[in-house]
Design an enzyme around this catalytic site. Structure first.
Site, mmCIF file in Angstrom:
data_model
loop_
_atom_site.group_PDB
_atom_site.id
_atom_site.type_symbol
_atom_site.label_atom_id
_atom_site.label_comp_id
_atom_site.label_asym_id
_atom_site.label_seq_id
_atom_site.Cartn_x
_atom_site.Cartn_y
_atom_site.Cartn_z
ATOM 1 N N HIS A 89 -5.776 6.301 -2.965
ATOM 2 C CA HIS A 89 -6.652 5.292 -2.371
ATOM 3 C C HIS A 89 -7.722 4.844 -3.360
ATOM 4 C CE1 HIS A 89 -5.593 6.369 2.027
ATOM 5 N NE2 HIS A 89 -4.786 5.475 1.512
ATOM 6 N N CYS A 123 -6.245 -0.864 -10.144
ATOM 7 C CA CYS A 123 -4.874 -0.708 -9.629
ATOM 8 C C CYS A 123 -3.918 -1.670 -10.320
ATOM 9 C CB CYS A 123 -4.861 -0.897 -8.114
ATOM 10 S SG CYS A 123 -5.864 0.359 -7.281
ATOM 11 N N CYS A 164 -6.837 -4.428 -7.166
ATOM 12 C CA CYS A 164 -8.079 -4.578 -7.930
ATOM 13 C C CYS A 164 -7.809 -4.321 -9.418
ATOM 14 C CB CYS A 164 -9.116 -3.598 -7.391
ATOM 15 S SG CYS A 164 -8.849 -1.919 -7.981
ATOM 16 N N HIS A 197 0.837 -1.204 0.000
ATOM 17 C CA HIS A 197 0.000 0.000 0.000
ATOM 18 C C HIS A 197 0.875 1.258 0.000
ATOM 19 C CE1 HIS A 197 -3.773 2.147 1.365
ATOM 20 N NE2 HIS A 197 -2.846 3.029 1.720
ATOM 21 N N GLU A 198 1.834 1.297 0.888
ATOM 22 C CA GLU A 198 2.654 2.511 1.011
ATOM 23 C C GLU A 198 3.597 2.661 -0.174
ATOM 24 O OE1 GLU A 198 1.512 4.412 3.053
ATOM 25 O OE2 GLU A 198 0.449 3.069 4.389
HETATM 26 ZN ZN ZN Z 1 -2.850 5.080 2.260
HETATM 27 ZN ZN ZN Z 2 -7.725 -0.740 -6.351
#
Ligand code: ZN
Ligand code: ZN
Length: 308
Positions: free
Chosen positions: A237, A265, A262, A227-228
Site C-alpha cells: 500500500h 509506484c 503515483c 490495485h490487486e
Molecule cells: Zn490492498
Molecule cells: Zn503510489
C-alpha cells in the site's frame, strides 16, 4: 449500512494479500551514491510527474489510514524487498470471467482488461466466459436476505476453481464474477480476495455498480483490478500520495483515488518492465483515447509530456 460495517467488509478485500506480504525492512540507502543509471533515471522521472499527484492528506473518519497504521513503500524499498516480478516464462495476466454478464458488465471487463495491459505493459489474455455452478454445497454457497440471493465463498474460487486454470505463462490469473462473495461466516460480504502464493484472485462485480452510473462502475472496477494485480507483484500500500495503490476502506474512498499510479509506484512498474516511463504513458494515452476517457486522457498527456 454503517461505516463500521463497510470498514470490516473492505478491510477484508485486502487482508488475504496484505497478510501474504510480510513487511520488508526499510531501505535507507542513499539513492545518490552508487546508484545504477536506470534507477537514477527513474528517480528523475518521478520528480517530473510529482506535480500531478496529491500528497496523502490526513485521513477522514473511516478511511483506511485512520484504522490501519502503515509505513507505505517507496520505490527504493520495493527494489530492496526482492519482489515477485513477471518473468520471461510468466508474463501474461489472464482474466477469467465466471458467471453471466449483462452488456454493461461485459464492457467493463473488456475495458478493464485493456487497462491492465496498458498500465502494467504486460500481455493480457481474456479467457472464454465460464458458467458458475448452479448449486454448490455449503459452505461454498449460502443464501442471504435483502435481497434474497446466493453468495459464493471466495475460497471456493481461490482453492478449487482457479488453480487448475492457471497456465504456465500466467503471471497472475484474475477472475471476475457476477456472484456476490463472502470470505467466511464472520463477514457479510467481500468485494474480492487474492492468494499471492497461488497467483490467483477473484473480484465480484455484484456490488460495484451499486447506485453508480456506468463511468463510476467502470472506474471502480479498473482501480480494484489494478490495485490487486499490483499486490500480486509485491507492491504494498502507498501512503505517500493519493494513489491507486493506497488502501481503501469504503467505496467513497475508492472513488476519490486516481486510476493511475503515483511517482513511487510508477517507478516500480517501469523498473519491473525494464521500460521508460514515457513508453507507459504513451500506452495509457492511447488507451484513454480509444475509450474516449477525456479526463484521464488529459491527465496522461500531461505526464507523457513531462517525461518526454
Ligand atoms: Zn490492498
Ligand atoms: Zn503510489
Amino acid at each position: 449500512m454503517t461505516l463500521k460495517i463497510w470498514n470490516l467488509l473492505l478491510l477484508s478485500l485486502c487482508l488475504g494479500i496484505v497478510s501474504a506480504c510480510s513487511p520488508s525492512p526499510a531501505n535507507n540507502q542513499n539513492p545518490a551514491r552508487g546508484i545504477p543509471p536506470e534507477i537514477a533515471g527513474l528517480h528523475f522521472d518521478m520528480n517530473r510527474i510529482e506535480p500531478f499527484f496529491r500528497p496523502m492528506g490526513f485521513p477522514e473518519y473511516g478511511d483506511w489510514l485512520e484504522t490501519n497504521k502503515e509505513p507505505g513503500q517507496t520505490f527504493d524499498e520495493y527494489i530492496a524487498s526482492s519482489p515477485t516480478l513477471p518473468t520471461d516464462e510468466r508474463r501474461t495476466i489472464h482474466v477469467q470471467p465466471i458467471g453471466k454478464f449483462d452488456e454493461q458488465q461485459t464492457r467493463v471487463i473488456k475495458t478493464t482488461s485493456d487497462y491492465l495491459q496498458a498500465f502494467f505493459g504486460l500481455p493480457v489474455k481474456t479467457l472464454t466466459v465460464k458458467a458458475a455452478p448452479a448449486k454448490l454445497k455449503e459452505p461454498d454457497q449460502r443464501m442471504i436476505d435483502y435481497p434474497q440471493h446466493r453468495q459464493v465463498r471466495s475460497g471456493y474460487f481461490l482453492e478449487k476453481v482457479l488453480p487448475p486454470l492457471l497456465s504456465k505463462d500466467a503471471a497472475a490469473l484474475i477472475a471476475f464474477t457476477d456472484e456476490d462473495l463472502y470470505p467466511d461466516t464472520s463477514m457479510f460480504f467481500v468485494f474480492g480476495q487474492a492468494s499471492l502464493e497461488k497467483r490467483v484472485g477473484v473480484w465480484s462485480l455484484y456490488r460495484l455498480d451499486d447506485q453508480a452510473d456506468f463511468d463510476t462502475f467502470l472506474r471502480r472496477t479498473m482501480k480494484i483490478a489494478i490495485h490487486e494485480t499490483g499486490h500480486m507483484f509485491s507492491m504494498r500500500h502507498c501512503t505517500k500520495y493519493e494513489c491507486v495503490m493506497s488502501g481503501t476502506n469504503h467505496l467513497g474512498e475508492t472513488d476519490r483515488r486516481p486510476v493511475d499510479a503515483c511517482p513511487e509506484c510508477m517507478a516500480k512498474i517501469a523498473w519491473m518492465n525494464k521500460e521508460k516511463p514515457l513508453d507507459r504513458y504513451n500506452r495509457l494515452v492511447a488507451f484513454a483515447k480509444k475509450y474516449q476517457m477525456k479526463e484521464e486522457m488529459r491527465d496522461f498527456e500531461k505526464k507523457q509530456k513531462a517525461v518526454e
